[in-house]
Design a protein around this motif. Structure first.
Motif, short mmCIF file in Angstrom:
data_model
loop_
_atom_site.label_atom_id
_atom_site.label_comp_id
_atom_site.label_asym_id
_atom_site.label_seq_id
_atom_site.Cartn_x
_atom_site.Cartn_y
_atom_site.Cartn_z
N LEU A 29 0.82 -1.21 0.00
CA LEU A 29 0.00 0.00 0.00
C LEU A 29 0.85 1.26 0.00
O LEU A 29 0.45 2.28 -0.57
CB LEU A 29 -0.94 -0.01 1.21
CG LEU A 29 -2.05 -1.07 1.19
CD1 LEU A 29 -2.96 -0.91 2.39
CD2 LEU A 29 -2.86 -0.99 -0.10
N GLU A 30 2.03 1.19 0.62
CA GLU A 30 2.92 2.35 0.57
C GLU A 30 3.38 2.62 -0.85
O GLU A 30 3.42 3.77 -1.31
CB GLU A 30 4.15 2.09 1.47
CG GLU A 30 5.14 3.25 1.49
CD GLU A 30 4.58 4.50 2.15
OE1 GLU A 30 4.90 5.60 1.67
OE2 GLU A 30 3.83 4.37 3.14
N LEU A 31 3.70 1.56 -1.59
CA LEU A 31 4.12 1.71 -2.98
C LEU A 31 2.99 2.25 -3.85
O LEU A 31 3.23 3.00 -4.80
CB LEU A 31 4.61 0.38 -3.53
CG LEU A 31 5.94 -0.15 -2.98
CD1 LEU A 31 6.19 -1.56 -3.48
CD2 LEU A 31 7.09 0.76 -3.36
N LEU A 32 1.76 1.88 -3.52
CA LEU A 32 0.61 2.28 -4.33
C LEU A 32 0.08 3.66 -3.99
O LEU A 32 -0.39 4.39 -4.88
CB LEU A 32 -0.51 1.25 -4.20
CG LEU A 32 -0.27 -0.12 -4.82
CD1 LEU A 32 -1.38 -1.09 -4.43
CD2 LEU A 32 -0.18 0.00 -6.34
N VAL A 73 15.73 -2.32 0.13
CA VAL A 73 16.46 -1.27 -0.58
C VAL A 73 15.92 -1.10 -1.99
O VAL A 73 15.72 0.03 -2.47
CB VAL A 73 17.97 -1.59 -0.61
CG1 VAL A 73 18.71 -0.62 -1.54
CG2 VAL A 73 18.56 -1.51 0.79
N LEU A 74 15.65 -2.21 -2.66
CA LEU A 74 15.12 -2.14 -4.02
C LEU A 74 13.75 -1.48 -4.04
O LEU A 74 13.44 -0.69 -4.96
CB LEU A 74 15.04 -3.54 -4.63
CG LEU A 74 16.39 -4.22 -4.93
CD1 LEU A 74 16.18 -5.66 -5.38
CD2 LEU A 74 17.16 -3.43 -5.98
N LEU A 75 12.92 -1.78 -3.04
CA LEU A 75 11.59 -1.16 -2.99
C LEU A 75 11.69 0.33 -2.70
O LEU A 75 10.93 1.14 -3.24
CB LEU A 75 10.74 -1.85 -1.92
CG LEU A 75 10.33 -3.29 -2.23
CD1 LEU A 75 9.54 -3.88 -1.07
CD2 LEU A 75 9.52 -3.36 -3.51
N HIS A 133 -8.70 7.27 -6.33
CA HIS A 133 -8.37 8.64 -6.70
C HIS A 133 -7.05 9.09 -6.11
O HIS A 133 -6.54 10.16 -6.45
CB HIS A 133 -9.48 9.59 -6.24
CG HIS A 133 -9.71 9.57 -4.75
ND1 HIS A 133 -10.34 8.51 -4.13
CD2 HIS A 133 -9.38 10.45 -3.78
CE1 HIS A 133 -10.40 8.76 -2.82
NE2 HIS A 133 -9.82 9.91 -2.60
N ARG A 134 -6.46 8.29 -5.21
CA ARG A 134 -5.21 8.68 -4.57
C ARG A 134 -4.04 7.81 -4.99
O ARG A 134 -2.95 7.93 -4.48
CB ARG A 134 -5.36 8.59 -3.04
CG ARG A 134 -6.42 9.50 -2.47
CD ARG A 134 -6.51 9.34 -0.97
NE ARG A 134 -5.22 9.55 -0.32
CZ ARG A 134 -5.01 9.35 0.98
NH1 ARG A 134 -5.99 8.91 1.74
NH2 ARG A 134 -3.83 9.57 1.50
N GLY A 135 -4.26 6.91 -5.94
CA GLY A 135 -3.23 5.95 -6.31
C GLY A 135 -2.07 6.56 -7.07
O GLY A 135 -2.15 7.66 -7.61
#
Length: 220
Positions: A29-32, A73-75, A133-135
């Motif tokens: 969810l942090e990435l999205l 690290v990659l993320l 709407h926040r993605g």
């Protein structure tokens, strides 16, 4: 004694599955949605407690943590330098590889990871549908429609002015203003100077740019 009890609790299949679930959902969810790091922190905490349990039990080593750390690290790099998902995939592989390597029973760990993934997919799909709407995709897709009822206006189509005549009411040097069919219109010449009061004709229209030239005098 405390360490043994803590290890037994954290490595219990139910607890370990929940920790993996928290870790996957938090980081995904942090990435999205880019929550400012809060969801990532929750995700890292879930994975950290998972590794802590197996470390206290004597199964997880520094090599396992290194693989997992490389995944993190990659993320993080994906957040800073978007790679269209390449770094995310490699990071996820390292994360899950570290999870399997740290467990005392890789088959059991794979089962726990599979259950956590299935539940996480459902939760993530629900979050995407609810907060679409926040993605992160909104960085690349303009979803707002530029309509007049929302205050947006487009340049008027002035193609109909071609061939019409008027009079320069300011010197055209080469830009200025002319009266064409009773309307004040900003015009420009092709570089020539046209003095005030000169009759002009529209020869070209490009969007909002109206090009005029001096009318040639009629021959008797």
């Amino acid at each position: 004694m405390f360490a043994e009890n803590l290890s037994a609790f954290l490595t219990h299949p139910v607890t370990a599955t929940v920790l993996l679930l928290v870790g996957i959902i938090g980081i995904a969810l942090e990435l999205l949605f880019f929550s400012g790091g809060l969801l990532a922190l929750a995700g890292v905490a879930g994975f950290a407690l998972y590794f802590l349990g197996f470390y206290l039990a004597g199964f997880a080593g520094f090599g396992d943590l290194a693989v997992f750390g490389l995944g993190l690290v990659l993320l993080i790099l994906e957040l800073v330098v978007p790679s269209f998902g390449i770094l995310s995939v490699l990071g996820a592989i390292c994360l899950f590889g570290g999870v399997l390597m740290a467990s005392s029973d890789p088959k059991e760990a794979a089962l726990m990871l599979g259950i956590a993934l299935l539940i996480a997919i459902v939760v993530i799909a629900f979050a995407i549908r609810t907060f679409k709407h926040r993605g992160v995709w909104n960085r690349f897709i303009l979803k707002e429609q530029l309509t007049t009822d929302k205050g947006f206006t487009s340049s008027p189509d002035r193609a109909h002015l071609i061939g019409l005549t008027g009079e320069a009411i300011t010197p055209l040097r080469p830009a200025g203003t002319a009266i064409i069919q009773g309307e004040r219109i900003d015009v420009v010449t092709n570089g020539s100077f046209i003095p005030i009061g000169t009759s002009i004709i529209v020869v070209e229209v490009e969007g909002s740019r109206v090009v005029v030239k001096e009318m040639e005098p009629k021959l008797d």
